[in-house]
Structure formats: C-alpha cells, structure tokens
Motif scaffolding. Structure first.
Motif, short mmCIF file in Angstrom:
data_model
loop_
_atom_site.label_atom_id
_atom_site.label_comp_id
_atom_site.label_asym_id
_atom_site.label_seq_id
_atom_site.Cartn_x
_atom_site.Cartn_y
_atom_site.Cartn_z
N ARG A 171 0.78 -1.18 0.01
CA ARG A 171 0.11 -0.04 -0.13
C ARG A 171 0.78 1.28 0.09
NH1 ARG A 171 -5.36 2.15 1.72
NH2 ARG A 171 -4.73 4.33 2.66
N ARG A 172 1.88 1.39 0.73
CA ARG A 172 2.86 2.33 0.95
C ARG A 172 3.37 2.74 -0.50
NH1 ARG A 172 4.67 -0.51 5.44
NH2 ARG A 172 3.72 0.49 7.36
N GLN A 173 3.95 1.59 -1.17
CA GLN A 173 4.59 1.79 -2.60
C GLN A 173 3.55 2.13 -3.59
OE1 GLN A 173 6.29 -2.14 -3.08
NE2 GLN A 173 8.24 -1.53 -2.10
N ARG A 174 2.33 1.64 -3.43
CA ARG A 174 1.59 2.17 -4.42
C ARG A 174 0.84 3.45 -4.39
NH1 ARG A 174 -3.43 -1.71 -7.14
NH2 ARG A 174 -4.32 -0.01 -8.48
N TYR A 180 1.56 10.15 -8.21
CA TYR A 180 0.38 10.26 -8.37
C TYR A 180 -0.75 9.15 -7.49
CZ TYR A 180 1.92 12.96 -12.27
OH TYR A 180 2.57 13.74 -13.06
N GLY A 181 -0.07 8.27 -6.71
CA GLY A 181 -0.66 7.44 -5.91
C GLY A 181 -1.83 8.02 -5.04
N ALA A 182 -1.11 9.08 -4.38
CA ALA A 182 -2.02 9.77 -3.32
C ALA A 182 -3.24 10.33 -4.04
CB ALA A 182 -1.18 10.71 -2.62
N SER A 183 -3.09 10.68 -5.16
CA SER A 183 -4.23 11.49 -6.05
C SER A 183 -5.08 10.17 -6.32
CB SER A 183 -3.65 12.05 -7.17
OG SER A 183 -2.85 13.15 -6.97
N GLU A 184 -4.68 9.00 -6.70
CA GLU A 184 -5.60 8.07 -7.04
C GLU A 184 -6.52 7.44 -5.84
OE1 GLU A 184 -5.38 3.40 -8.81
OE2 GLU A 184 -3.49 4.81 -8.48
#
Length: 474
Positions: A171-174, A180-184
């Motif tokens: 989860r941390r990596q993605r 843009y992971g936090a935006s997703e």
C-alpha cells in the motif's frame, strides 16, 4: 482420502510420461457446420458439484497447455465493515501454504514449468491462476483444492504477520510513495461515501489491516472461501472426462457451505462536482476527472466502453488532438472505464504540460467534453473505435489465460460468468457494442460525463523547502 505430498511427487513423474489424449476424429461437414463460426464464441461446458462449486470447461488441443483459473466471489463489495482489505490480504495468504501441500505450492509448479502463476483482487472478486503443461493438470487441481479446503490448517500467527506487513508495504509503495498514488486514492475516497464498500482502495486501510486478528481472518476465510462461493475454469488441452474425474476427486469432498449473499445496493451518480487538490513530489501537474456510471455490462456501460475509446483511445482521438496537439496544454491524456457490480467508474487523466496552469488544462478538457457530447462522433470515428475494441478482444482470445486472470479465454469465461451468470455472453456484448450509434454516444456523454458532476482531483507538484544554513547554495 486426499492425496499427500509424497504421492504427488510420484504423480509428477507419472503424469510427465503419460501420453497426450488423442484428438477426436474429424466429422463430415454439414451445411450448419460449414458456416463461418463466430470468432467471439468461446465453446464451453458449465456444471456444478453438489457442494456448489461451479466448473467451466473449455477444450483447445492446439497447444499442450492447460490454464487453471479459480474465482472466489469476494472483494471489497463483500467485506464487512472494519474488514477492508481482507480479500486482498487473502490473495497473499493463499500462497502461504496449506495442510497437505505445505509450503511447496510455488516450488511444485515451478518444477513442472508452470507459467502465469499469480492471483489478483478487484472490487468484486479474488482470483488465482496458473498455466501448466497438459500432463500436469491433476497437480494444479490438487494444489488449488488443497488451499480451498485446508488453508487454515497451515496458517499461523507468524505467517499472518508476515503477509500483513507485505500488504501494508505494498500500500505504501502504490499510494503513499508512488507518483500520483495519493491522487488516485483521493479519487476513490471522493467518489464514494465512507460507508460504501468501494471507498478507499481494494488494498484496504492501514487501520483495518493492523487490527486483523487470527480469529477475524479465520472467520473471513470460512465465510467466503468455500466451493459454494467459487468458480473453477479449465481451458486448454485436456480430456474432459478425465478432467471431470479429477475435479470430482479433489473438490467434491470439500464441505458444503452456505453461499454468502451478494450486496446489490447500487450507487447513484453524483449530482454535483467535488474538487480536491493533492500535493505530491511530481514534476508535472495532473487533472483527473471521475464519474460514477452504470454497473458492469448494463446497456449504458457498453456504450461508455465505446465512449472511452472514442475520447482517448489513441492519438487521433478528440481529447489528444485538442489538448496535446492543438492547444498544447497537456502532454498526455487517457480515458478508462472500470466496470464493477455496484457501479462503474469512468476516469479521464490529463497530464498537464510543463509551464501550463492546471486550470487551463481543465478548462480545455471541459470544453472538449461538452463539444463531444453536443456534436458526437463521425461515422468514421465510431467505426474505428468499434474496430479497436473488437481487435483488442480477438487478440486477447488468442491466449488461454491473460494477465490478471480475467482476460484470455479462461478469464473471459470467468468474467462473463461473474457479472452475467453465463460464460457464453461475450458474443452478446460484441453485438450490443456493434449496435452503438452516434446518438447513443451523445446521450450517455451528456447524462454521465458532465463537468458539473465530476470529481476533480488536481495533482500539484510539491514545492521542496529551500535549503538553509551552512553549506546551502546561495
């Protein structure tokens, strides 16, 4: 009595020496048989065991391979409150060993040259799959049956802790540490209310994962990982009678369980726009627009599939030509439809060109969407989009099983069975897609893809703090 690992070791040698079943002799051509077959029709046989396990068989002797693909009908749409991420956690735990296999699952498959060995989790299902040489089909079925029936016998608190940490790190990596992971993640959190099963991410929340106890995990497995809540697909070069015997031997002895009820609370579209800015350590800003659209394989969902291809399915499409080529406010643009049981999600991602204010790219995107919904596609554009979709599907059907276990022939049969209750519905989907008109495209674009009802996630490059103190640059 179940076969034990020692017996399977002998099985590996015996099955490798077993001759392949002879192909059935050709039959005389008849007018009906000589008719051109539908290229989207994947022949299959479907039946169920007394314990509720659904079985789908598709025989293709062209290559000496067999794909085994198991779908458990559990994902975030089935997870109880406070148990987010459990379906994905089990995607990892299912490779941690079972009573009779021990921890030799991967080793046994690797020893016979298996490929495409993996598992994936989506909003509505979790699947496990592998492709083996035809003489090793029995091995694959034994392995899948053992973890279906006897996973908890080998699960320990230590192994749970290991995989819990693996999932949390994933989860941390993605999301936390990926561009843009936090935006997703912000998109999913904004599209859905906190009590909706699709809120957040398939991978689950850190809080729920941290609180997962052995008792919680055991209860979840007993509720959802039973023959009555699973479908087994076998595709490739096998003798159907022999395969049925193995399915009976390894799966029919597993106990019957009540199939969990499927949550069917459909999700209405948003009625107003939701906006959120997210700062991330990226070089280029991004504007993402998301909408809630009708559930998987509903009539309008099929039209929206065509719309996604029309809007941004290549460099000749309106969004790319308008935003990237002509106005140069974006460096890239894409559109995707994620179709699911409770609702689908339509998203357009625009990577903002360097030096362009994100609001300029958003304004250009909104104008292009309004113009598209008003004017619609030309006949040539609509025909090109349909050909793209047909080509993609036909290319995918060349494989026994595809990436993610929901493509290829085995995955396609499973997907149609999951959402439509009939593995043979692909030709119906293609017919419906072929019948989409320009008026259909304009109608659904106006109805579902209005800028006024979009979730707008703007990713802003995070400014690094200026260096100060001794040794800092002037």
């Amino acid at each position: 009595m179940r076969t034990l690992p020692l017996a399977i070791a002998s099985l590996l040698i015996a099955t490798q020496l077993r001759a392949a079943p002879a192909a059935a002799p050709p039959t005389a051509a008849t007018p009906a048989a000589s008719a051109k077959p539908n290229p989207f029709d994947v022949p299959f046989e479907k039946y169920s065991l007394p314990n509720g396990l659904e079985v789908i068989l598709h025989r293709d002797p062209s290559l000496p391979l067999v794909a085994v693909n198991v779908w458990y009908h559990v994902g975030p749409s089935s997870e109880p409150k406070g148990r987010s991420g459990f379906a994905h956690l089990f995607e990892h735990l299912m490779f941690e060993g079972s009573k009779h296999v021990g921890h030799e699952f991967d080793h046994l498959l690797e020893s016979v040259g298996a490929t495409n060995v993996n598992g994936t989790t989506s909003w509505d299902r979790t699947n496990y799959f592998e492709t083996v040489p035809r003489q090793n089909l029995e091995l694959a079925l034994w392995l899948e049956s053992d973890r279906m029936g006897f996973l908890l016998d080998a699960l320990t608190p230590e192994r749970l802790e290991v995989q819990r940490d693996v999932v949390k790190n994933e989860r941390r990596q993605r999301y936390e540490n990926s561009p843009y992971g936090a935006s997703e993640l912000a998109m999913y959190e904004s599209l859905f209310a906190p009590d909706h099963p699709y809120h957040g991410a398939v991978i689950g929340s850190m809080e729920d994962l941290s609180h997962a106890s052995m008792d919680d995990v055991k209860a979840f497995f007993r509720a959802f990982y039973a023959p009555s809540n699973a479908t087994l697909a076998i595709a490739g070069d096998f003798d159907p009678a022999v395969a049925k015997g193995w399915v009976e031997r390894y799966f029919a002895t597993l106990p019957t369980a009540t199939r969990p009820s499927t949550r069917m609370s459909l999700t209405p579209p948003l009625t107003a726009s939701v906006r959120k800015n997210v700062e991330e350590p990226v070089q280029l800003a991004r504007v993402a627009l998301g909408w809630l659209t009708p559930p998987a394989y509903s009539p309008d969902d099929t039209i929206l599939d065509v719309v996604a291809t029309l809007l941004a399915g290549g460099k000749a499409t309106p969004l790319y030509q308008n935003l990237v080529v002509k106005q140069k406010v974006a460096s890239d643009v894409s559109a995707a439809l994620d179709s699911n049981r409770l609702t689908s999600m339509f998203e357009i991602d625009t990577t903002v060109a360097a030096g362009t204010p994100p609001k300029n790219a958003e304004e250009a995107l909104n104008k292009a969407l309004v113009a598209f919904a008003t004017k619609g596609p030309t006949a040539a554009e609509l025909d090109r989009a349909k050909r793209q979709i047909r080509l993609h599907v036909l290319t995918d059907l060349q494989r026994l099983d595809g990436d993610g276990g929901e493509s290829g022939r085995a995955g396609t049969l499973q997907r149609m069975n999951e959402y439509l209750g009939d593995p043979g519905k692909l030709p119906t989907y293609i017919e419906r897609m072929n019948a989409v008109t320009a008026e259909d495209v304009k109608r659904v674009s106006r109805q579902y893809l209005s800028p006024g009802t979009a979730v707008v996630i703007t990713t802003l490059p995070k400014q690094e703090p200026a260096a100060t103190g001794p040794g800092s640059a002037p």
